[in-house]
Design a protein around this motif. Structure first.
Motif, mmCIF file in Angstrom:
data_model
loop_
_atom_site.group_PDB
_atom_site.id
_atom_site.type_symbol
_atom_site.label_atom_id
_atom_site.label_comp_id
_atom_site.label_asym_id
_atom_site.label_seq_id
_atom_site.Cartn_x
_atom_site.Cartn_y
_atom_site.Cartn_z
ATOM 1 N N LEU A 188 0.800 -1.218 0.000
ATOM 2 C CA LEU A 188 0.000 0.000 0.000
ATOM 3 C C LEU A 188 0.835 1.272 0.000
ATOM 4 N N VAL A 189 2.151 1.157 0.159
ATOM 5 C CA VAL A 189 3.011 2.343 0.212
ATOM 6 C C VAL A 189 2.887 3.190 -1.047
ATOM 7 N N PRO A 190 2.899 2.628 -2.276
ATOM 8 C CA PRO A 190 2.774 3.510 -3.453
ATOM 9 C C PRO A 190 1.475 4.310 -3.476
ATOM 10 N N GLY A 191 0.365 3.722 -2.998
ATOM 11 C CA GLY A 191 -0.880 4.466 -2.984
ATOM 12 C C GLY A 191 -0.829 5.662 -2.049
ATOM 13 N N VAL A 192 -0.280 5.469 -0.833
ATOM 14 C CA VAL A 192 -0.158 6.590 0.101
ATOM 15 C C VAL A 192 0.833 7.609 -0.433
ATOM 16 N N ALA A 193 1.911 7.152 -1.080
ATOM 17 C CA ALA A 193 2.883 8.083 -1.657
ATOM 18 C C ALA A 193 2.256 8.940 -2.744
ATOM 19 N N ALA A 194 1.313 8.365 -3.517
ATOM 20 C CA ALA A 194 0.616 9.158 -4.538
ATOM 21 C C ALA A 194 -0.224 10.260 -3.889
ATOM 22 N N TRP A 195 -0.830 9.968 -2.734
ATOM 23 C CA TRP A 195 -1.573 11.003 -2.019
ATOM 24 C C TRP A 195 -0.633 12.089 -1.511
ATOM 25 N N LEU A 196 0.485 11.684 -0.904
ATOM 26 C CA LEU A 196 1.434 12.668 -0.396
ATOM 27 C C LEU A 196 2.011 13.514 -1.516
ATOM 28 N N GLU A 197 2.220 12.893 -2.680
ATOM 29 C CA GLU A 197 2.756 13.643 -3.813
ATOM 30 C C GLU A 197 1.770 14.697 -4.294
ATOM 31 N N ARG A 198 0.485 14.486 -4.037
ATOM 32 C CA ARG A 198 -0.531 15.455 -4.429
ATOM 33 C C ARG A 198 -0.860 16.429 -3.306
ATOM 34 N N ALA A 199 0.089 16.612 -2.402
ATOM 35 C CA ALA A 199 0.015 17.626 -1.337
ATOM 36 C C ALA A 199 -1.095 17.345 -0.338
ATOM 37 N N ALA A 200 -1.457 16.078 -0.133
ATOM 38 C CA ALA A 200 -2.431 15.727 0.897
ATOM 39 C C ALA A 200 -1.728 15.641 2.248
ATOM 40 N N ARG A 201 -2.320 16.212 3.275
ATOM 41 C CA ARG A 201 -1.733 16.198 4.604
ATOM 42 C C ARG A 201 -1.888 14.813 5.234
ATOM 43 N N PRO A 202 -0.935 14.395 6.079
ATOM 44 C CA PRO A 202 -1.033 13.066 6.700
ATOM 45 C C PRO A 202 -2.314 12.862 7.505
ATOM 46 N N ASP A 203 -2.768 13.881 8.251
ATOM 47 C CA ASP A 203 -4.007 13.704 9.015
ATOM 48 C C ASP A 203 -5.217 13.587 8.092
ATOM 49 N N THR A 204 -5.175 14.260 6.940
ATOM 50 C CA THR A 204 -6.265 14.127 5.971
ATOM 51 C C THR A 204 -6.301 12.717 5.392
ATOM 52 N N ILE A 205 -5.143 12.165 5.071
ATOM 53 C CA ILE A 205 -5.082 10.799 4.544
ATOM 54 C C ILE A 205 -5.560 9.804 5.592
ATOM 55 N N ARG A 206 -5.116 9.976 6.817
ATOM 56 C CA ARG A 206 -5.503 9.050 7.889
ATOM 57 C C ARG A 206 -7.012 9.082 8.117
ATOM 58 N N ARG A 207 -7.587 10.277 8.090
ATOM 59 C CA ARG A 207 -9.034 10.387 8.302
ATOM 60 C C ARG A 207 -9.811 9.785 7.126
ATOM 61 N N ALA A 208 -9.339 9.971 5.902
ATOM 62 C CA ALA A 208 -10.031 9.413 4.733
ATOM 63 C C ALA A 208 -9.965 7.888 4.716
ATOM 64 N N LEU A 209 -8.889 7.309 5.235
ATOM 65 C CA LEU A 209 -8.727 5.859 5.190
ATOM 66 C C LEU A 209 -9.452 5.146 6.331
ATOM 67 N N THR A 210 -9.560 5.772 7.484
ATOM 68 C CA THR A 210 -10.081 5.074 8.661
ATOM 69 C C THR A 210 -11.451 5.558 9.100
ATOM 70 N N ASP A 211 -12.029 6.567 8.446
ATOM 71 C CA ASP A 211 -13.306 7.110 8.904
ATOM 72 C C ASP A 211 -14.452 6.157 8.555
ATOM 73 N N ASP A 212 -15.309 5.872 9.534
ATOM 74 C CA ASP A 212 -16.537 5.085 9.365
ATOM 75 C C ASP A 212 -16.279 3.748 8.677
ATOM 76 N N PRO A 213 -15.495 2.861 9.278
ATOM 77 C CA PRO A 213 -15.262 1.551 8.652
ATOM 78 C C PRO A 213 -16.451 0.624 8.901
ATOM 79 N N PRO A 214 -16.638 -0.416 8.092
ATOM 80 C CA PRO A 214 -17.718 -1.376 8.336
ATOM 81 C C PRO A 214 -17.411 -2.231 9.558
ATOM 82 N N HIS A 215 -18.463 -2.775 10.147
ATOM 83 C CA HIS A 215 -18.324 -3.630 11.335
ATOM 84 C C HIS A 215 -19.015 -4.969 11.068
#
Length: 334
Positions: free
Chosen positions: A234-261
């Motif tokens: 998954l590192v290349p996918g996160v690196a693509a987000w960082l390369e597009r100037a996405a902040r780490p807290d924004t990425i973390r919130r987009a990936l972990t917000d409201d997961p299924p149970h």
């Protein structure tokens, strides 16, 4: 006494594969081995039939041949009243699922037969149209709804018997379906999945930042505990987000917000969100320049050479009044 709680569905939910949706129905499908009826989606999802009519059609389709399906017989089996059942039967007649015809027995007695077709669109095929073109006895008029309890029978669709000298029927265009299904069948081919986004260049700095973000996810959301192989994939996918100037807290919130149970496959969910929620690349200098407001040219103030009055003009000179006065005085001076 405590109320008995049925936890069978809750236990079966844990066996459903793949990520679960956060809203909507979740199907727990168990194959039938006996006592089941096949119902087409053209009936179960009919856009013009009421739910009562669909339920009555399923009830009639599940009954054996010869069962009573009149209004009073259905009212004795169902919770709906006779008026609702009569209205549902009229809907089924309108859309071709049900038909009532009169038939004369060899003894001379006239009876009413109820015909139910589980797929009326199949009766509109070219073979059925050719069979209807051949001379057949006239069909009696339908009987109103208030007839006695009829006896359903299954009538096969007749096929035209080609004679030795009979010409083949002319080909006809296939009829338009009664309605187009809104949900594709389960056997429909699924579109290919989009690949994981890749950065333009996976620099060591991007690799370290992406690895640290993925390895630290379980501190913010315990259900996102990843293996080392998942992190490297998954590192290349996160690196693509960082390369597009996405902040780490924004990425973390987009990936972990409201997961299924319950979350059974966190790596698959992260792959889906990294791919589908990828932000657009940041705009360049030329793009930002195009957004700038156009400059408005302002005409400067000038001072009139005769009356010292201020007026707007791109060049020095005289104001309008002085120009008119000079123009009026010019012939007199001549």
């Amino acid at each position: 006494m405590d109320t008995h709680q049925n936890t069978a569905l809750t236990r079966a939910l844990a066996e459903v594969p793949g990520p679960l949706p956060t809203s909507g129905v979740i199907h727990i499908t168990i194959p039938h081995t006996d006592r089941f009826t096949v119902v087409g989606n053209h009936l179960a999802q009919h856009p013009d039939l009421s739910c009562t009519a669909i339920g009555i059609a399923v009830r009639i389709q599940s009954l054996p041949r010869g069962a009573k399906v009149g209004i009073k017989a259905l009212a004795a089996r169902c919770k709906e009243g006779e008026k609702r059942i009569a209205a549902a039967l009229r809907e089924l007649e309108t859309h071709g699922y049900l038909k009532r015809v009169r038939d004369r027995l060899p003894s001379g007695r006239i009876i009413t037969r109820t015909l139910f077709c589980n797929q009326p669109t199949a009766l509109l095929g070219p073979s059925h149209q050719a069979a209807q073109a051949s001379p057949q006895p006239a069909t009696p008029a339908p009987v109103p709804v208030h007839v006695p309890a009829p006896v359903p029978v299954h009538v096969p669709v007749p096929a035209p018997a080609p004679g030795p000298s009979a010409a083949p029927p002319a080909p006809s265009a296939p009829p338009a379906p009664l309605f187009v299904p809104r949900v594709p069948p389960p056997t429909a081919p699924k579109p290919p999945r989009r690949p994981l986004p890749q950065p333009g260049e996976l620099t060591p700095e991007l690799d370290r930042a992406a690895t640290a973000l993925l390895s630290d996810l379980h501190h913010h959301a315990p259900q996102f505990t990843l293996s080392e192989d998942d992190v490297r994939r998954l590192v290349p996918g996160v690196a693509a987000w960082l390369e597009r100037a996405a902040r780490p807290d924004t990425i973390r919130r987009a990936l972990t917000d409201d997961p299924p149970h319950p979350l059974k496959h966190p790596a698959k969910l992260l792959t889906y969100r990294l791919t589908e929620l990828l932000p657009p690349p940041p705009p360049g200098v030329d793009d930002l320049a195009a957004l700038a407001r156009p400059r408005i040219t302002v005409t400067p103030f000038q001072t009139c050479d005769d009356c010292d009055r201020a007026f707007r003009s791109p060049t020095p000179g005289h104001c309008r009044d002085c120009r008119e006065h000079r123009a009026g005085c010019a012939p007199a001076a001549a």
